[in-house]
Design a protein around this motif. Structure first.
Motif, short mmCIF file in Angstrom:
data_model
loop_
_atom_site.label_atom_id
_atom_site.label_comp_id
_atom_site.label_asym_id
_atom_site.label_seq_id
_atom_site.Cartn_x
_atom_site.Cartn_y
_atom_site.Cartn_z
N ARG A 88 9.12 -4.63 -4.81
CA ARG A 88 9.03 -4.64 -3.35
C ARG A 88 7.56 -4.54 -2.94
N TYR A 89 7.09 -5.56 -2.24
CA TYR A 89 5.72 -5.60 -1.76
C TYR A 89 5.73 -5.19 -0.29
N ILE A 90 5.15 -4.03 0.01
CA ILE A 90 5.24 -3.44 1.35
C ILE A 90 3.84 -3.24 1.93
N THR A 91 3.57 -3.91 3.04
CA THR A 91 2.31 -3.71 3.77
C THR A 91 2.52 -2.64 4.83
N ILE A 92 1.63 -1.66 4.86
CA ILE A 92 1.72 -0.58 5.85
C ILE A 92 0.62 -0.82 6.87
N SER A 93 1.04 -1.16 8.08
CA SER A 93 0.07 -1.65 9.06
C SER A 93 0.39 -1.19 10.47
N ASN A 94 -0.67 -0.97 11.23
CA ASN A 94 -0.61 -0.76 12.67
C ASN A 94 -2.03 -0.92 13.17
N GLN A 95 -2.24 -1.76 14.17
CA GLN A 95 -3.61 -2.02 14.61
C GLN A 95 -4.23 -0.81 15.28
N LYS A 96 -3.42 0.18 15.65
CA LYS A 96 -3.96 1.40 16.24
C LYS A 96 -4.37 2.35 15.10
N GLY A 97 -5.54 2.94 15.23
CA GLY A 97 -6.02 3.87 14.22
C GLY A 97 -5.44 5.26 14.42
N GLY A 98 -5.47 6.06 13.38
CA GLY A 98 -5.06 7.46 13.47
C GLY A 98 -3.57 7.69 13.62
N VAL A 99 -2.74 6.75 13.13
CA VAL A 99 -1.29 6.92 13.27
C VAL A 99 -0.63 7.34 11.95
N GLY A 100 -1.43 7.49 10.89
CA GLY A 100 -0.88 7.94 9.62
C GLY A 100 -0.59 6.84 8.63
N LYS A 101 -1.31 5.71 8.74
CA LYS A 101 -1.08 4.61 7.79
C LYS A 101 -1.41 5.02 6.36
N THR A 102 -2.62 5.56 6.18
CA THR A 102 -3.05 5.93 4.82
C THR A 102 -2.22 7.09 4.28
N SER A 103 -1.96 8.10 5.10
CA SER A 103 -1.12 9.23 4.65
C SER A 103 0.25 8.74 4.22
N THR A 104 0.79 7.78 4.96
CA THR A 104 2.11 7.23 4.62
C THR A 104 2.04 6.45 3.31
N SER A 105 1.02 5.62 3.15
CA SER A 105 0.87 4.84 1.92
C SER A 105 0.78 5.76 0.71
N VAL A 106 -0.10 6.74 0.80
CA VAL A 106 -0.37 7.63 -0.33
C VAL A 106 0.85 8.48 -0.67
N ASN A 107 1.44 9.10 0.33
CA ASN A 107 2.52 10.05 0.05
C ASN A 107 3.83 9.38 -0.34
N LEU A 108 4.12 8.21 0.23
CA LEU A 108 5.30 7.48 -0.23
C LEU A 108 5.11 7.02 -1.67
N ALA A 109 3.90 6.58 -2.00
CA ALA A 109 3.62 6.14 -3.37
C ALA A 109 3.79 7.27 -4.36
N VAL A 110 3.23 8.44 -4.05
CA VAL A 110 3.33 9.60 -4.95
C VAL A 110 4.78 10.07 -5.06
N ALA A 111 5.49 10.09 -3.93
CA ALA A 111 6.90 10.53 -3.95
C ALA A 111 7.75 9.62 -4.83
N TYR A 215 7.23 -0.86 -6.86
CA TYR A 215 6.72 -0.87 -5.47
C TYR A 215 5.22 -1.17 -5.46
N VAL A 216 4.82 -2.00 -4.52
CA VAL A 216 3.40 -2.23 -4.24
C VAL A 216 3.17 -1.92 -2.77
N PHE A 217 2.34 -0.91 -2.49
CA PHE A 217 2.00 -0.55 -1.11
C PHE A 217 0.58 -1.04 -0.81
N ILE A 218 0.44 -1.76 0.29
CA ILE A 218 -0.87 -2.27 0.70
C ILE A 218 -1.29 -1.54 1.97
#
Length: 350
Positions: A88-111, A215-218
């Protein structure tokens, strides 16, 4: 002389909570030191007192929260995430900054890696925050996504294994990636660079006898430039984190329009499979209103799990960790673990 009346069950609970890093059992705080004047206090009285104390604590806001979290943890222990039928190739995106994109990418990947899944995180943001959070060096002397996109360096020569978790790999980002937007303008097939590199990496893993990626998170920058377009073309799913605040839906329509354009012209397999509500503060009416509004507009895509506003989630990257390894007993870690389970059970089409 005094005698300390202790409840054996409360003592056991304290020992258990210490082992798992949980906060102290509030029932333990109700133990009292009572004078011993030779007066006999029956065992039945002790039991009644303990039961009443437990009921009193459970009736408080803190008590209800602890009971609820313990039930959620118990449920997670009984849950197993099965690997998907294909990567599953999943892009995590939102053009607004500070909404938790990176936190979501990192923590879902680790989980997911913690559950035995093979996971790759592609840090496609020049800030390199995902690389930092996963303990990956990303100075200017490190090969990165920039080299993959511009010089066509094979991912197998750039990818690094994260110290956070076994079976978790990271394609790091460096500040050089900031110039990639301009350099890609004149490149042939500029939108397909990342997609082609990931396909070659999957083939290289197979040839080397390495396990298939599940899983691949971008992780994307907060913009809609060529880096984000490359991420959309390389993925089959988009996960959109939305902050539970007033400006949550601002720009979302533009993001969805861009995704529709990608679907029509570059990647017909792309779909918005999940929307994750982040920074939720249950103490405010505004957070609930935003959550209800998003669910009304996107009933199928919005995940049931919501990520709370948490100091622990914010602190973890400064220690080059995910919140799941930084503070496993925190509410933030529990929520991301639940989100990973839900994501694993969701259909790629939402």
């Amino acid at each position: 002389m005094v005698r300390v009346e202790q409840n054996a069950e409360a003592r056991d609970n304290r020992a258990r909570d210490h082992d798992f890093g949980l906060p102290p059992d509030p029932v333990a705080q109700t133990e009292k030191v009572v004078p011993d004047r030779g007066r006999h206090v029956s065992r039945e009285t002790d039991t009644q007192h303990g039961t009443a104390a437990q009921e009193a604590v459970a009736d408080t806001a803190l008590g209800r929260k602890l009971v609820e979290e313990n039930k959620r943890r118990a449920k997670l222990k009984q849950t197993k995430i099965d690997p998907p039928a294909e990567t599953r190739y999943i892009t995590i995106s939102n053009q607004k900054g500070g909404v938790g994109k990176t936190s979501t990418s990192v923590n879902l990947a680790v989980a997911l890696a913690q559950q035995g899944q093979n996971v790759l995180v592609v840090d496609n943001d020049p800030q390199g925050n995902a690389s930092t959070a996963l303990g990956i060096p990303h100075g200017t002397d490190v090969d990165s996504v920039y080299d993959v996109l511009i010089d066509e360096t094979p991912i197998v020569d750039v990818v690094q294994e994260s110290p956070e978790m076994e079976n978790l790999w990271v394609l790091p980002a460096t500040i050089d990636l900031a110039g990639a937007e301009i350099e890609l303008v004149s490149v042939v097939a500029r939108e397909q660079r990342l997609q082609r590199a990931l396909k070659e990496y999957a083939k290289a893993r197979e040839e080397r006898g390495e396990p298939r990626l599940d899983y691949v998170f971008i992780d994307c920058p907060p913009s809609l430039g060529l880096l984000t377009i490359n991420a959309f073309v390389a993925a089959t799913e988009v996960l959109i984190p939305i902050q539970c605040e007033y400006y949550a839906l601002e720009g979302l329509s533009q993001l969805l329009n861009n995704i529709n354009m990608i679907q029509k012209h570059l990647n017909p397999d792309l779909s918005v499979s999940s929307i994750l509500l982040t920074m939720y503060d249950g103490r405010t009416n505004l957070a609930s209103q935003v959550a209800d509004e998003v669910r009304e507009h996107f009933p199928e895509q919005v995940m049931n799990t919501m990520i709370p506003r948490s100091v622990r989630i914010s602190e973890a990257p400064s220690y080059q960790q995910s919140v799941i390894t930084y503070d496993p007993s925190s509410t933030g870690a529990l929520s991301y673990l639940e989100a990973a389970v839900e994501l694993g059970a969701r259909s790629p089409k939402g």
